[in-house]
Design a protein around this motif. Structure first.
Motif, PDB file in Angstrom:
ATOM      1  N   ARG A   3      -8.545   3.802  -4.707  1.00 29.67           N
ATOM      2  CA  ARG A   3      -7.366   4.256  -3.956  1.00 29.67           C
ATOM      3  C   ARG A   3      -6.390   3.121  -3.680  1.00 29.67           C
ATOM      4  O   ARG A   3      -5.186   3.339  -3.623  1.00 29.67           O
ATOM      5  CB  ARG A   3      -7.799   4.916  -2.645  1.00 29.67           C
ATOM      6  CG  ARG A   3      -8.304   6.336  -2.837  1.00 29.67           C
ATOM      7  CD  ARG A   3      -8.100   7.144  -1.598  1.00 29.67           C
ATOM      8  NE  ARG A   3      -8.798   8.412  -1.676  1.00 29.67           N
ATOM      9  CZ  ARG A   3      -8.706   9.376  -0.775  1.00 29.67           C
ATOM     10  NH1 ARG A   3      -7.949   9.204   0.279  1.00 29.67           N
ATOM     11  NH2 ARG A   3      -9.360  10.512  -0.905  1.00 29.67           N
ATOM     12  N   ARG A   4      -6.883   1.912  -3.467  1.00 35.34           N
ATOM     13  CA  ARG A   4      -5.951   0.795  -3.243  1.00 35.34           C
ATOM     14  C   ARG A   4      -5.108   0.572  -4.486  1.00 35.34           C
ATOM     15  O   ARG A   4      -3.897   0.332  -4.392  1.00 35.34           O
ATOM     16  CB  ARG A   4      -6.725  -0.472  -2.874  1.00 35.34           C
ATOM     17  CG  ARG A   4      -7.369  -0.439  -1.502  1.00 35.34           C
ATOM     18  CD  ARG A   4      -7.890  -1.807  -1.126  1.00 35.34           C
ATOM     19  NE  ARG A   4      -8.626  -1.787   0.127  1.00 35.34           N
ATOM     20  CZ  ARG A   4      -9.106  -2.858   0.723  1.00 35.34           C
ATOM     21  NH1 ARG A   4      -8.921  -4.052   0.178  1.00 35.34           N
ATOM     22  NH2 ARG A   4      -9.761  -2.760   1.863  1.00 35.34           N
ATOM     23  N   PHE A  10       1.384   3.645  -7.248  1.00 41.08           N
ATOM     24  CA  PHE A  10       2.330   4.663  -6.801  1.00 41.08           C
ATOM     25  C   PHE A  10       3.578   4.015  -6.205  1.00 41.08           C
ATOM     26  O   PHE A  10       4.717   4.375  -6.535  1.00 41.08           O
ATOM     27  CB  PHE A  10       1.651   5.572  -5.775  1.00 41.08           C
ATOM     28  CG  PHE A  10       2.552   6.635  -5.202  1.00 41.08           C
ATOM     29  CD1 PHE A  10       2.977   7.701  -5.981  1.00 41.08           C
ATOM     30  CD2 PHE A  10       2.979   6.560  -3.882  1.00 41.08           C
ATOM     31  CE1 PHE A  10       3.811   8.690  -5.449  1.00 41.08           C
ATOM     32  CE2 PHE A  10       3.806   7.536  -3.343  1.00 41.08           C
ATOM     33  CZ  PHE A  10       4.227   8.598  -4.140  1.00 41.08           C
ATOM     34  N   LEU A  11       3.381   3.028  -5.330  1.00 41.31           N
ATOM     35  CA  LEU A  11       4.523   2.341  -4.727  1.00 41.31           C
ATOM     36  C   LEU A  11       5.356   1.627  -5.792  1.00 41.31           C
ATOM     37  O   LEU A  11       6.598   1.653  -5.745  1.00 41.31           O
ATOM     38  CB  LEU A  11       4.015   1.325  -3.692  1.00 41.31           C
ATOM     39  CG  LEU A  11       3.376   1.910  -2.425  1.00 41.31           C
ATOM     40  CD1 LEU A  11       2.765   0.790  -1.588  1.00 41.31           C
ATOM     41  CD2 LEU A  11       4.389   2.706  -1.609  1.00 41.31           C
ATOM     42  N   GLN A  12       4.684   1.000  -6.725  1.00 38.32           N
ATOM     43  CA  GLN A  12       5.404   0.240  -7.747  1.00 38.32           C
ATOM     44  C   GLN A  12       6.257   1.149  -8.631  1.00 38.32           C
ATOM     45  O   GLN A  12       7.420   0.831  -8.921  1.00 38.32           O
ATOM     46  CB  GLN A  12       4.414  -0.540  -8.613  1.00 38.32           C
ATOM     47  CG  GLN A  12       5.080  -1.466  -9.621  1.00 38.32           C
ATOM     48  CD  GLN A  12       4.064  -2.293 -10.386  1.00 38.32           C
ATOM     49  OE1 GLN A  12       2.867  -2.066 -10.293  1.00 38.32           O
ATOM     50  NE2 GLN A  12       4.544  -3.253 -11.151  1.00 38.32           N
ATOM     51  N   THR A  13       5.694   2.290  -9.069  1.00 43.27           N
ATOM     52  CA  THR A  13       6.472   3.181  -9.927  1.00 43.27           C
ATOM     53  C   THR A  13       7.654   3.785  -9.173  1.00 43.27           C
ATOM     54  O   THR A  13       8.742   3.926  -9.729  1.00 43.27           O
ATOM     55  CB  THR A  13       5.595   4.311 -10.489  1.00 43.27           C
ATOM     56  OG1 THR A  13       4.969   5.033  -9.418  1.00 43.27           O
ATOM     57  CG2 THR A  13       4.524   3.764 -11.417  1.00 43.27           C
ATOM     58  N   ALA A  46      12.663  -1.012   4.374  1.00 43.95           N
ATOM     59  CA  ALA A  46      11.622  -0.393   5.195  1.00 43.95           C
ATOM     60  C   ALA A  46      11.417  -1.113   6.524  1.00 43.95           C
ATOM     61  O   ALA A  46      10.694  -0.605   7.392  1.00 43.95           O
ATOM     62  CB  ALA A  46      10.307  -0.348   4.427  1.00 43.95           C
ATOM     63  N   GLY A  47      11.994  -2.296   6.688  1.00 42.54           N
ATOM     64  CA  GLY A  47      11.840  -3.039   7.927  1.00 42.54           C
ATOM     65  C   GLY A  47      10.496  -3.727   8.064  1.00 42.54           C
ATOM     66  O   GLY A  47       9.991  -3.898   9.177  1.00 42.54           O
ATOM     67  N   VAL A  48       9.889  -4.112   6.933  1.00 44.96           N
ATOM     68  CA  VAL A  48       8.623  -4.849   6.965  1.00 44.96           C
ATOM     69  C   VAL A  48       8.826  -6.163   6.220  1.00 44.96           C
ATOM     70  O   VAL A  48       9.805  -6.336   5.482  1.00 44.96           O
ATOM     71  CB  VAL A  48       7.471  -4.040   6.317  1.00 44.96           C
ATOM     72  CG1 VAL A  48       7.251  -2.730   7.060  1.00 44.96           C
ATOM     73  CG2 VAL A  48       7.750  -3.767   4.840  1.00 44.96           C
ATOM     74  N   SER A  49       7.893  -7.085   6.400  1.00 43.96           N
ATOM     75  CA  SER A  49       8.029  -8.368   5.722  1.00 43.96           C
ATOM     76  C   SER A  49       7.753  -8.212   4.235  1.00 43.96           C
ATOM     77  O   SER A  49       6.958  -7.357   3.812  1.00 43.96           O
ATOM     78  CB  SER A  49       7.064  -9.391   6.319  1.00 43.96           C
ATOM     79  OG  SER A  49       5.725  -9.092   5.955  1.00 43.96           O
ATOM     80  N   ALA A  50       8.414  -9.047   3.444  1.00 47.10           N
ATOM     81  CA  ALA A  50       8.225  -8.986   1.992  1.00 47.10           C
ATOM     82  C   ALA A  50       6.788  -9.309   1.612  1.00 47.10           C
ATOM     83  O   ALA A  50       6.229  -8.711   0.691  1.00 47.10           O
ATOM     84  CB  ALA A  50       9.190  -9.952   1.307  1.00 47.10           C
ATOM     85  N   SER A  51       6.175 -10.260   2.325  1.00 45.74           N
ATOM     86  CA  SER A  51       4.792 -10.630   1.988  1.00 45.74           C
ATOM     87  C   SER A  51       3.831  -9.492   2.298  1.00 45.74           C
ATOM     88  O   SER A  51       2.892  -9.235   1.533  1.00 45.74           O
ATOM     89  CB  SER A  51       4.390 -11.887   2.760  1.00 45.74           C
ATOM     90  OG  SER A  51       4.461 -11.670   4.168  1.00 45.74           O
ATOM     91  N   TYR A  52       4.076  -8.787   3.424  1.00 46.91           N
ATOM     92  CA  TYR A  52       3.188  -7.663   3.763  1.00 46.91           C
ATOM     93  C   TYR A  52       3.326  -6.550   2.732  1.00 46.91           C
ATOM     94  O   TYR A  52       2.333  -5.997   2.240  1.00 46.91           O
ATOM     95  CB  TYR A  52       3.522  -7.104   5.142  1.00 46.91           C
ATOM     96  CG  TYR A  52       2.734  -5.861   5.476  1.00 46.91           C
ATOM     97  CD1 TYR A  52       1.419  -5.948   5.902  1.00 46.91           C
ATOM     98  CD2 TYR A  52       3.309  -4.600   5.328  1.00 46.91           C
ATOM     99  CE1 TYR A  52       0.688  -4.802   6.182  1.00 46.91           C
ATOM    100  CE2 TYR A  52       2.587  -3.451   5.616  1.00 46.91           C
ATOM    101  CZ  TYR A  52       1.279  -3.568   6.040  1.00 46.91           C
ATOM    102  OH  TYR A  52       0.555  -2.442   6.307  1.00 46.91           O
ATOM    103  N   GLU A  57       1.370  -3.414  -2.106  1.00 48.72           N
ATOM    104  CA  GLU A  57       1.597  -2.968  -3.474  1.00 48.72           C
ATOM    105  C   GLU A  57       0.569  -3.551  -4.437  1.00 48.72           C
ATOM    106  O   GLU A  57       0.262  -2.951  -5.470  1.00 48.72           O
ATOM    107  CB  GLU A  57       3.014  -3.333  -3.915  1.00 48.72           C
ATOM    108  CG  GLU A  57       3.482  -2.585  -5.148  1.00 48.72           C
ATOM    109  CD  GLU A  57       4.938  -2.837  -5.468  1.00 48.72           C
ATOM    110  OE1 GLU A  57       5.208  -3.691  -6.335  1.00 48.72           O
ATOM    111  OE2 GLU A  57       5.804  -2.183  -4.838  1.00 48.72           O
ATOM    112  N   GLN A  58       0.032  -4.708  -4.108  1.00 52.49           N
ATOM    113  CA  GLN A  58      -0.973  -5.342  -4.945  1.00 52.49           C
ATOM    114  C   GLN A  58      -2.393  -4.895  -4.630  1.00 52.49           C
ATOM    115  O   GLN A  58      -3.344  -5.369  -5.240  1.00 52.49           O
ATOM    116  CB  GLN A  58      -0.871  -6.867  -4.800  1.00 52.49           C
ATOM    117  CG  GLN A  58       0.412  -7.447  -5.381  1.00 52.49           C
ATOM    118  CD  GLN A  58       0.640  -8.885  -4.951  1.00 52.49           C
ATOM    119  OE1 GLN A  58      -0.127  -9.454  -4.173  1.00 52.49           O
ATOM    120  NE2 GLN A  58       1.698  -9.490  -5.468  1.00 52.49           N
TER     121      GLN A  58
END
Length: 301
Positions: A3-4, A10-13, A46-52, A57-58
């Motif tokens: 699922r991860r 899913f997020l990447q596409t 989305a208002g979140v950090s790029a690293s998070y 996504e990874q």
């Protein structure tokens, strides 16, 4: 199915399918090396950090809150079905698989009574990975009259609508816009994969179709999910010709789907459907499959 990994893919596409101009972002020159938005751009929306967001996504993070998921869904412009799928994937990523196989599926007495009541309306019951668990005579005649009528009564040998759509020549010819039907089938399987990631039969079906159908593999990689339970199809049946058919899927408490096919009252499609149903009612049941090899889609060696 991890699922991860599914969540990340899913997020990447979805991110790749959003163009900068879709969100009012000005682009200077042709220096972008990735399709769609960059991770940091999506994270900013989305208002979140790029690293998070990158870890999510990874597949390296599994603790996204409903609020964060909602913000990401809004940034990605997901529809309602895609939002539910995103939350299902994220919730599953937080838990460890139990290792228990899902219970065998069967159509219960109440659903079978419904099929009997709908005797003059084509209807069938699909399980979580599109196995036909039951159908009435009209449903068999419309969707798969060339296969064994009693197939749904034999677990392990049941007709599977996804296989028929992608690997069977008769079913391909049944839909004038076969691509639309194929996308709907894959979208339904995608939803099932999010809800039942540890179902070995579902994983085996996806693997089989990916190997034998390049079209399925391409659609599966797109991570689209089905957006609705009602669709209008132009069908061309070998016995009665062209029909405009509305297919509706009603979910049961057992997570099965009752698919019902209807036509507009007073239309040529209704007349054709009535003829088909009458023909099915007066024809003997077929006890053996009779797929014409010349019309079946050949499988690669």
């Amino acid at each position: 199915m991890d699922r991860r990994r599914q969540l990340g893919e899913f997020l990447q596409t979805r991110r790749a399918q959003l163009r900068p101009e879709d969100i009012g972002l000005r682009v200077f020159g042709d220096q972008r090396r990735v399709p769609g938005l960059r991770r940091e751009e999506l994270a900013l929306l989305a208002g979140v950090s790029a690293s998070y967001y990158s870890r999510l996504e990874q597949g390296l993070s599994s603790n996204a809150s409903p609020q964060v998921l909602g913000a990401i869904a809004q940034a990605l412009r997901l529809n309602d079905a895609e939002r539910r799928h995103l939350h299902a994937l994220a919730d599953g990523a937080k838990t460890q698989p139990t290792g228990r196989r899902p219970a065998p599926e069967k159509a219960g007495p109440a659903v079978r009574q419904l099929l009997d009541t709908l005797a003059d309306v084509p209807a069938l019951v699909l399980g979580r990975h599109s196995d036909v668990l039951a159908w009435n005579r009209a449903g068999h005649a419309l969707f798969a009259g060339h296969v064994d009528t009693g197939g749904p009564n034999r677990p392990g040998q049941r007709p599977n609508m996804a296989r028929l759509v992608f690997l069977d020549g008769h079913t391909r010819e049944l839909y004038e816009d076969w691509q639309a039907k194929a996308r709907a089938v894959v979208g339904t399987l995608r939803l099932a994969s999010g809800r039942f990631p540890n179902d070995p039969a579902l994983a085996a079906l996806v693997g089989e179709l990916s190997v034998h159908s390049a079209e399925f593999a391409g659609l599966w990689a797109d991570h689209r999910v089905k957006a609705g339970d009602t669709a209008l199809y132009q069908m061309r049946h070998s016995l009665v010709g062209a029909m405009t058919v509305t297919q509706q899927a009603l979910r049961t408490e057992q997570d099965q789907h009752v698919v019902i096919a209807t036509t507009e009252a007073g239309s040529p499609s209704r007349a054709a459907m009535t003829l088909l149903v009458h023909t099915a009612a007066t024809s003997p049941d077929r006890s053996e499959p009779a797929i014409e090899e010349s019309r079946a889609v050949p499988l690669p060696e």
